[in-house]
Each structure stands twice: as structure tokens, then as C-alpha cells.
Scaffold this active site. Structure first.
Site, PDB file in Angstrom:
ATOM      1  N   GLN A  33      51.790  39.884  32.561  1.00  0.00           N
ATOM      2  CA  GLN A  33      51.054  40.390  33.742  1.00  0.00           C
ATOM      3  C   GLN A  33      49.930  39.198  34.580  1.00  0.00           C
ATOM      4  OE1 GLN A  33      50.120  44.163  34.733  1.00  0.00           O
ATOM      5  NE2 GLN A  33      48.285  43.711  36.031  1.00  0.00           N
ATOM      6  N   ASP A  91      32.345  50.523  38.043  1.00  0.00           N
ATOM      7  CA  ASP A  91      31.722  49.334  37.139  1.00  0.00           C
ATOM      8  C   ASP A  91      30.554  49.903  37.046  1.00  0.00           C
ATOM      9  OD1 ASP A  91      33.385  48.265  35.839  1.00  0.00           O
ATOM     10  OD2 ASP A  91      32.893  46.238  37.944  1.00  0.00           O
ATOM     11  N   HIS A  94      35.458  42.126  28.768  1.00  0.00           N
ATOM     12  CA  HIS A  94      35.311  41.042  29.725  1.00  0.00           C
ATOM     13  C   HIS A  94      34.341  41.378  30.839  1.00  0.00           C
ATOM     14  CE1 HIS A  94      37.296  37.982  32.538  1.00  0.00           C
ATOM     15  NE2 HIS A  94      36.710  37.517  31.273  1.00  0.00           N
ATOM     16  N   TYR A 143      43.641  35.610  35.735  1.00  0.00           N
ATOM     17  CA  TYR A 143      43.696  36.134  33.867  1.00  0.00           C
ATOM     18  C   TYR A 143      45.118  36.268  33.784  1.00  0.00           C
ATOM     19  CZ  TYR A 143      42.004  39.594  36.324  1.00  0.00           C
ATOM     20  OH  TYR A 143      41.755  40.782  36.547  1.00  0.00           O
ATOM     21  N   GLU A 192      42.643  51.549  30.405  1.00  0.00           N
ATOM     22  CA  GLU A 192      41.096  50.959  30.275  1.00  0.00           C
ATOM     23  C   GLU A 192      39.347  51.392  31.065  1.00  0.00           C
ATOM     24  OE1 GLU A 192      41.847  47.772  31.186  1.00  0.00           O
ATOM     25  OE2 GLU A 192      44.322  48.047  30.798  1.00  0.00           O
ATOM     26  N   LYS A 234      43.367  38.439  26.930  1.00  0.00           N
ATOM     27  CA  LYS A 234      43.382  38.227  28.292  1.00  0.00           C
ATOM     28  C   LYS A 234      42.978  36.673  27.724  1.00  0.00           C
ATOM     29  CE  LYS A 234      41.912  42.098  30.473  1.00  0.00           C
ATOM     30  NZ  LYS A 234      40.348  42.120  31.279  1.00  0.00           N
ATOM     31  N   HIS A 275      35.018  44.864  31.040  1.00  0.00           N
ATOM     32  CA  HIS A 275      36.757  45.545  30.380  1.00  0.00           C
ATOM     33  C   HIS A 275      36.757  45.687  29.593  1.00  0.00           C
ATOM     34  CE1 HIS A 275      36.882  44.944  35.296  1.00  0.00           C
ATOM     35  NE2 HIS A 275      35.759  46.287  35.053  1.00  0.00           N
ATOM     36  N   GLU A 322      47.473  20.245  31.443  1.00  0.00           N
ATOM     37  CA  GLU A 322      47.931  22.070  30.895  1.00  0.00           C
ATOM     38  C   GLU A 322      47.403  22.571  31.065  1.00  0.00           C
ATOM     39  OE1 GLU A 322      49.888  20.623  27.439  1.00  0.00           O
ATOM     40  OE2 GLU A 322      52.019  19.057  28.307  1.00  0.00           O
TER      41      GLU A 322
END
Length: 192
Positions: free
Chosen positions: A41, A163, A113, A126, A137, A66, A56, A26
Site C-alpha cells: 500500500q 491520537d 512512527h 509512505y 493498528e 514503512k 502509530h 531514485e
């Protein structure tokens, strides 16, 4: 779920049931999460070894929690406390995610993250509490010397242009881009 050293981050180690056919586990059960999260999402990235994605984070509110898993290959997954005013501001913690142990990381809204692919075709899935919204963002440079994230030696990091052009943590703080710790606590409803 085991707490990480940064409040608002946990690692999940599933029970993997294996037999001659393969294995079953699971991977996600919303009712068992220590931090409430509705899934809005699901993202999937496939990366070459050395690909470095992040750090991010999203504006709070609403933020973006997340739940991160590596379904193929291996990655170094990193949580960074980018919440201005947090007692652990600037601290990071790394967890190896792979297709063997099948661990996952849960990251509350307001935390940064990032991950580095340690194998070719590292596939990360994710679950996100909010859909992607470019205007909300942000990022912090993953090689910021002040963060001093101990990325694996001998692996040349490969960054996207976005980045590579991200501000340092100090620059993001001075520009007012970072989530506020108090606003995150208010969003969470309880201290994490």
C-alpha cells in the site's frame, strides 16, 4: 542507507542529479534495502504546519514496515522504539525530511512512527508492507511526557481525536498493546 540509533530504522540520503531543467533521483529501490519489504500500500498525507500524526504502530505479526518520504515541504519524522523488551525501549530518534535533501526513513515492523508538519501543505508519501487494518493498528500519545519527544518549539501541535486519546507508552505496555521485541526479531529473521 545509514542506521539510526534504534535497531530496525535507517535513513536514506539519495544522490540528487540537478540541471537547469530541475532534478532527478531514485527515491526507492527495493533491492538496496537493508530490511526486506514488499510494498502492499502507498499512503499520501497533506498536512498543515503543526499537524502531528502518530505515534502509530501495528500488531506483530504481521506488523507494518514503512518507507517514508516528504515530497513537498518539510516534516520532523520520528521513530519510537515501542517494542516491549527491546534494549532501546522508549527511545526515539528524529530525522528532518524535506523536498530539498529528499531523504527517506525505513522503519521495520514493530517500531512506532510519527511526524510533525513544519510547513503548510507538507506532503508525506509512505510505502507500507501491509495494507491498513483498523483492528491491528494502535498508537501511543505523541506528547507523552515519559517519551519526551523534543517537538519543535513555537509550533502548536494539532492532533486528531484518535491520537489525542491514545494511551501513554506505560499505559499501552500495561494493556498489552505493544509489539514484543522477541516476536519482532523472529519476524525479521535476523537481529537488527
Amino acid at each position: 542507507m545509514d542506521r539510526l540509533s534504534i535497531a530496525g530504522a535507517w535513513v536514506f540520503t539519495p544522490r540528487v542529479h540537478a540541471d537547469p531543467r530541475g532534478s532527478f533521483l531514485e527515491a526507492f529501490r527495493a533491492a538496496d534495502l537493508p530490511h526486506p519489504m514488499q510494498v502492499a500500500q502507498v499512503n499520501c498525507s497533506v498536512s498543515a504546519a503543526g499537524a502531528l500524526r502518530g505515534v502509530h504502530f501495528a500488531d506483530v505479526p504481521p506488523g507494518q514496515a514503512k518507507y517514508v518520504m516528504c515530497v513537498s515541504g518539510r516534516v520532523m519524522d520520528v521513530v519510537v522504539d515501542v517494542r516491549a523488551g527491546s534494549p532501546t525501549f522508549g527511545r526515539w530518534e528524529a530525522v528532518t525530511l524535506d523536498d530539498r535533501a529528499r531523504r527517506a526513513v525505513l522503519i521495520a515492523e514493530g517500531l512506532g512512527h510519527a511526524f510533525m508538519a513544519l510547513t503548510d501543505d507538507a506532503t508525506v508519501v509512505y510505502l507500507c508492507s501491509q495494507p491498513y487494518s483498523p483492528g491491528r493498528e494502535h498508537g501511543v500519545h505523541p506528547l507523552d511526557p515519559a517519551l519526551a519527544i523534543a517537538w519543535p518549539p513555537g509550533v502548536e501541535p494539532v492532533l486528531s481525536g484518535k491520537d489525542a486519546g491514545a494511551p501513554t507508552l506505560a499505559e499501552a505496555l500495561a494493556a498489552g498493546l505493544l509489539p514484543d521485541h522477541a516476536a519482532c526479531q523472529e519476524l525479521y529473521g535476523t537481529p537488527h
